[in-house]
Design a protein around this motif. Structure first.
Motif, PDB file in Angstrom:
ATOM      1  N   LEU A   1       4.509  12.246 -12.637  1.00 54.79           N
ATOM      2  CA  LEU A   1       5.571  11.425 -12.073  1.00 54.79           C
ATOM      3  C   LEU A   1       5.964  11.862 -10.668  1.00 54.79           C
ATOM      4  O   LEU A   1       6.614  11.114  -9.933  1.00 54.79           O
ATOM      5  N   GLU A   2       5.573  13.089 -10.295  1.00 58.40           N
ATOM      6  CA  GLU A   2       5.924  13.596  -8.968  1.00 58.40           C
ATOM      7  C   GLU A   2       5.352  12.721  -7.861  1.00 58.40           C
ATOM      8  O   GLU A   2       5.970  12.560  -6.807  1.00 58.40           O
ATOM      9  N   PHE A   3       4.170  12.153  -8.102  1.00 54.24           N
ATOM     10  CA  PHE A   3       3.550  11.323  -7.074  1.00 54.24           C
ATOM     11  C   PHE A   3       4.372  10.076  -6.776  1.00 54.24           C
ATOM     12  O   PHE A   3       4.248   9.482  -5.707  1.00 54.24           O
ATOM     13  N   LEU A   4       5.203   9.654  -7.726  1.00 53.52           N
ATOM     14  CA  LEU A   4       5.998   8.439  -7.558  1.00 53.52           C
ATOM     15  C   LEU A   4       7.372   8.717  -6.954  1.00 53.52           C
ATOM     16  O   LEU A   4       8.186   7.812  -6.812  1.00 53.52           O
ATOM     17  N   LYS A   5       7.622   9.950  -6.590  1.00 53.53           N
ATOM     18  CA  LYS A   5       8.889  10.302  -5.971  1.00 53.53           C
ATOM     19  C   LYS A   5       8.837  10.221  -4.450  1.00 53.53           C
ATOM     20  O   LYS A   5       9.839  10.434  -3.780  1.00 53.53           O
ATOM     21  N   TYR A   6       7.656   9.902  -3.913  1.00 50.85           N
ATOM     22  CA  TYR A   6       7.473   9.918  -2.458  1.00 50.85           C
ATOM     23  C   TYR A   6       6.923   8.578  -1.958  1.00 50.85           C
ATOM     24  O   TYR A   6       6.108   7.938  -2.622  1.00 50.85           O
ATOM     25  N   LYS A   7       7.380   8.179  -0.769  1.00 50.55           N
ATOM     26  CA  LYS A   7       6.844   7.001  -0.092  1.00 50.55           C
ATOM     27  C   LYS A   7       6.718   7.302   1.395  1.00 50.55           C
ATOM     28  O   LYS A   7       7.340   8.236   1.918  1.00 50.55           O
ATOM     29  N   TYR A   8       5.941   6.458   2.057  1.00 49.08           N
ATOM     30  CA  TYR A   8       5.745   6.599   3.503  1.00 49.08           C
ATOM     31  C   TYR A   8       7.080   6.422   4.222  1.00 49.08           C
ATOM     32  O   TYR A   8       7.909   5.591   3.856  1.00 49.08           O
ATOM     33  N   SER A   9       7.271   7.184   5.276  1.00 51.21           N
ATOM     34  CA  SER A   9       8.567   7.264   5.953  1.00 51.21           C
ATOM     35  C   SER A   9       9.072   5.932   6.501  1.00 51.21           C
ATOM     36  O   SER A   9      10.277   5.733   6.639  1.00 51.21           O
ATOM     37  N   TYR A  10       8.169   4.998   6.820  1.00 52.96           N
ATOM     38  CA  TYR A  10       8.608   3.711   7.367  1.00 52.96           C
ATOM     39  C   TYR A  10       9.391   2.869   6.356  1.00 52.96           C
ATOM     40  O   TYR A  10      10.038   1.895   6.732  1.00 52.96           O
ATOM     41  N   TRP A  11       9.315   3.230   5.075  1.00 51.63           N
ATOM     42  CA  TRP A  11      10.050   2.505   4.034  1.00 51.63           C
ATOM     43  C   TRP A  11      11.448   3.079   3.798  1.00 51.63           C
ATOM     44  O   TRP A  11      12.165   2.657   2.894  1.00 51.63           O
ATOM     45  N   ARG A  12      11.850   4.002   4.647  1.00 55.34           N
ATOM     46  CA  ARG A  12      13.121   4.696   4.444  1.00 55.34           C
ATOM     47  C   ARG A  12      14.313   3.744   4.376  1.00 55.34           C
ATOM     48  O   ARG A  12      15.296   4.000   3.684  1.00 55.34           O
ATOM     49  N   TYR A  13      14.226   2.623   5.091  1.00 57.30           N
ATOM     50  CA  TYR A  13      15.351   1.679   5.122  1.00 57.30           C
ATOM     51  C   TYR A  13      15.703   1.136   3.738  1.00 57.30           C
ATOM     52  O   TYR A  13      16.819   0.704   3.497  1.00 57.30           O
ATOM     53  N   GLU A  14      14.734   1.168   2.808  1.00 55.90           N
ATOM     54  CA  GLU A  14      14.983   0.619   1.474  1.00 55.90           C
ATOM     55  C   GLU A  14      15.958   1.466   0.657  1.00 55.90           C
ATOM     56  O   GLU A  14      16.588   0.958  -0.261  1.00 55.90           O
ATOM     57  N   ARG A  15      16.030   2.747   0.987  1.00 54.15           N
ATOM     58  CA  ARG A  15      16.897   3.677   0.223  1.00 54.15           C
ATOM     59  C   ARG A  15      16.650   3.492  -1.273  1.00 54.15           C
ATOM     60  O   ARG A  15      17.566   3.306  -2.076  1.00 54.15           O
ATOM     61  N   GLU A  16      15.397   3.592  -1.641  1.00 55.39           N
ATOM     62  CA  GLU A  16      14.974   3.226  -2.996  1.00 55.39           C
ATOM     63  C   GLU A  16      15.367   4.270  -4.041  1.00 55.39           C
ATOM     64  O   GLU A  16      15.263   5.468  -3.826  1.00 55.39           O
ATOM     65  N   TRP A  17      15.810   3.740  -5.176  1.00 53.50           N
ATOM     66  CA  TRP A  17      16.054   4.553  -6.371  1.00 53.50           C
ATOM     67  C   TRP A  17      15.166   4.000  -7.475  1.00 53.50           C
ATOM     68  O   TRP A  17      15.221   2.821  -7.789  1.00 53.50           O
ATOM     69  N   ARG A  18      14.310   4.852  -8.035  1.00 56.53           N
ATOM     70  CA  ARG A  18      13.354   4.404  -9.041  1.00 56.53           C
ATOM     71  C   ARG A  18      13.698   4.932 -10.437  1.00 56.53           C
ATOM     72  O   ARG A  18      14.112   6.084 -10.592  1.00 56.53           O
ATOM     73  N   LEU A  19      13.484   4.071 -11.425  1.00 57.68           N
ATOM     74  CA  LEU A  19      13.486   4.476 -12.819  1.00 57.68           C
ATOM     75  C   LEU A  19      12.034   4.409 -13.270  1.00 57.68           C
ATOM     76  O   LEU A  19      11.407   3.346 -13.206  1.00 57.68           O
ATOM     77  N   ILE A  20      11.484   5.537 -13.712  1.00 53.17           N
ATOM     78  CA  ILE A  20      10.055   5.652 -14.004  1.00 53.17           C
ATOM     79  C   ILE A  20       9.867   6.006 -15.477  1.00 53.17           C
ATOM     80  O   ILE A  20      10.489   6.933 -15.985  1.00 53.17           O
ATOM     81  N   GLY A  21       8.992   5.253 -16.146  1.00 51.39           N
ATOM     82  CA  GLY A  21       8.744   5.522 -17.556  1.00 51.39           C
ATOM     83  C   GLY A  21       7.271   5.418 -17.918  1.00 51.39           C
ATOM     84  O   GLY A  21       6.567   4.534 -17.424  1.00 51.39           O
ATOM     85  N   ARG A  22       6.804   6.304 -18.743  1.00 57.48           N
ATOM     86  CA  ARG A  22       5.445   6.202 -19.266  1.00 57.48           C
ATOM     87  C   ARG A  22       5.371   5.072 -20.294  1.00 57.48           C
ATOM     88  O   ARG A  22       6.332   4.803 -20.992  1.00 57.48           O
ATOM     89  N   ASN A  23       4.224   4.437 -20.359  1.00 58.33           N
ATOM     90  CA  ASN A  23       3.977   3.347 -21.323  1.00 58.33           C
ATOM     91  C   ASN A  23       4.896   2.151 -21.109  1.00 58.33           C
ATOM     92  O   ASN A  23       5.145   1.372 -22.035  1.00 58.33           O
ATOM     93  N   LEU A  24       5.422   1.983 -19.885  1.00 57.39           N
ATOM     94  CA  LEU A  24       6.309   0.860 -19.602  1.00 57.39           C
ATOM     95  C   LEU A  24       5.737  -0.087 -18.540  1.00 57.39           C
ATOM     96  O   LEU A  24       6.377  -1.094 -18.205  1.00 57.39           O
ATOM     97  N   GLY A  25       4.557   0.189 -18.035  1.00 60.05           N
ATOM     98  CA  GLY A  25       3.978  -0.651 -16.996  1.00 60.05           C
ATOM     99  C   GLY A  25       3.809  -2.097 -17.438  1.00 60.05           C
ATOM    100  O   GLY A  25       3.160  -2.379 -18.447  1.00 60.05           O
ATOM    101  N   GLY A  26       4.431  -3.019 -16.700  1.00 63.87           N
ATOM    102  CA  GLY A  26       4.336  -4.438 -17.025  1.00 63.87           C
ATOM    103  C   GLY A  26       5.155  -4.862 -18.221  1.00 63.87           C
ATOM    104  O   GLY A  26       4.952  -5.959 -18.755  1.00 63.87           O
ATOM    105  N   LYS A  27       6.123  -4.044 -18.636  1.00 65.37           N
ATOM    106  CA  LYS A  27       6.905  -4.345 -19.835  1.00 65.37           C
ATOM    107  C   LYS A  27       8.382  -4.535 -19.507  1.00 65.37           C
ATOM    108  O   LYS A  27       8.894  -3.999 -18.534  1.00 65.37           O
TER     109      LYS A  27
END
Length: 224
Positions: A140-166
C-alpha cells in the motif's frame, strides 16, 4: 485538520447512486487517470530496485499482488476551482462532504492516507521502511505517493485490498454536506434536493458555491 473529506461528482445517475444505494465505489488501480500513478512497467522497475536494495525482503516483494486493490479518492478541500472543473463537469456537478472519521471507523480493513507529492518514485522511502523492519502493508506504500504536479488536489485516499471496482455500503450519517456547482442546472439541484429530503439525510448541510466578490475563489452559502 478538519475531519471532512470531499468527493467532486458530475451530475448523473451513477453519481446519485451514492445517495440512493448508500455506497461508495473503490476504483481499481488500473483505472487511474494519471498513467504514472500506478503504471505497471514503472511499478515493476521500482520493485526491482527495492529488491536490490533490500535483498532480505526479495521473496516478499516478489509475492506482492496489486490486482485487487481498490482506492476511494477524495480531497481535503471543496474550494478548489480546478477540482470543480476537472471532476465536477466544469462546475455543473456537485461536491459531497464526508465525515472522514466515521468512514474510517466503518471501513475497518481500509487504510486512510494523506497523499504525499514528489517528483520521484518512492523507492528510497519504501526501502527505508523495509530496512527498519516495517514490511507490513508495504504494497500500500506505493499508493501513498503521487507526482508533485498533482499537489493541488490535496488528495486523501481510502485504500482497501480486494475492493478494486467494488462498492461498499455506508451509513447516511457519514455524509455531512452537499455543495452545488456554480453552473449546476436548477432542475438538477431540485432533483438532488428531493433525494436529500429523505429523513436519512435530514442532517446534511446543503450549500451553493458562488464566486468571491474581491478575488479569484469560491465561497459557499448555506441553503438549509
Amino acid at each position: 485538520m478538519s475531519s471532512s473529506i470531499f468527493k467532486y461528482k458530475k451530475f448523473e445517475d451513477k453519481s446519485l447512486s451514492i445517495f440512493k444505494e448508500l455506497k461508495i465505489w473503490f476504483a481499481g488501480v488500473d483505472s487511474f487517470n494519471d498513467p504514472f500513478d500506478f503504471d505497471s512497467k514503472l511499478l515493476k522497475a521500482s520493485l526491482e530496485q527495492v529488491k536490490n536494495i533490500c535483498e532480505n525482503y526479495s521473496s516478499e516483494i516478489s509475492l506482492l499482488d496489486f490486482s485487487q486493490i481498490g482506492v476511494f479518492s477524495t480531497s481535503r478541500t471543496r474550494k478548489n476551482q480546478l477540482m470543480w472543473s476537472h471532476y465536477a463537469d466544469e462546475h455543473r456537478g456537485f461536491c459531497i462532504g464526508f465525515d472522514r472519521l466515521k468512514l474510517e471507523g466503518h471501513l475497518k480493513d481500509v487504510t486512510s492516507v494523506d497523499v504525499r507529492y514528489q517528483s520521484t518514485y518512492p523507492i528510497s522511502e519504501i526501502s527505508k521502511k523495509l530496512e527498519a523492519g516495517a514490511a507490513e502493508n508495504i504494497d500500500l506504500e506505493f499508493l501513498k505517493y503521487k507526482y508533485s504536479y498533482w499537489r493541488y488536489e490535496r488528495e486523501w485516499r481510502l485504500i482497501g485490498r480486494n475492493l478494486g471496482g467494488k462498492g461498499v455500503e455506508i451509513d447516511g450519517k457519514m455524509i455531512r454536506s452537499v455543495a452545488f456547482g456554480l453552473r449546476m442546472k436548477e432542475e438538477d439541484k431540485s432533483r438532488l434536493r428531493e433525494i436529500l429530503s429523505s429523513s436519512e439525510f435530514s442532517h446534511v448541510q446543503i450549500y451553493q458555491s458562488e464566486c468571491n466578490d474581491d478575488k479569484f475563489g469560491l465561497k459557499f452559502t448555506r441553503l438549509n
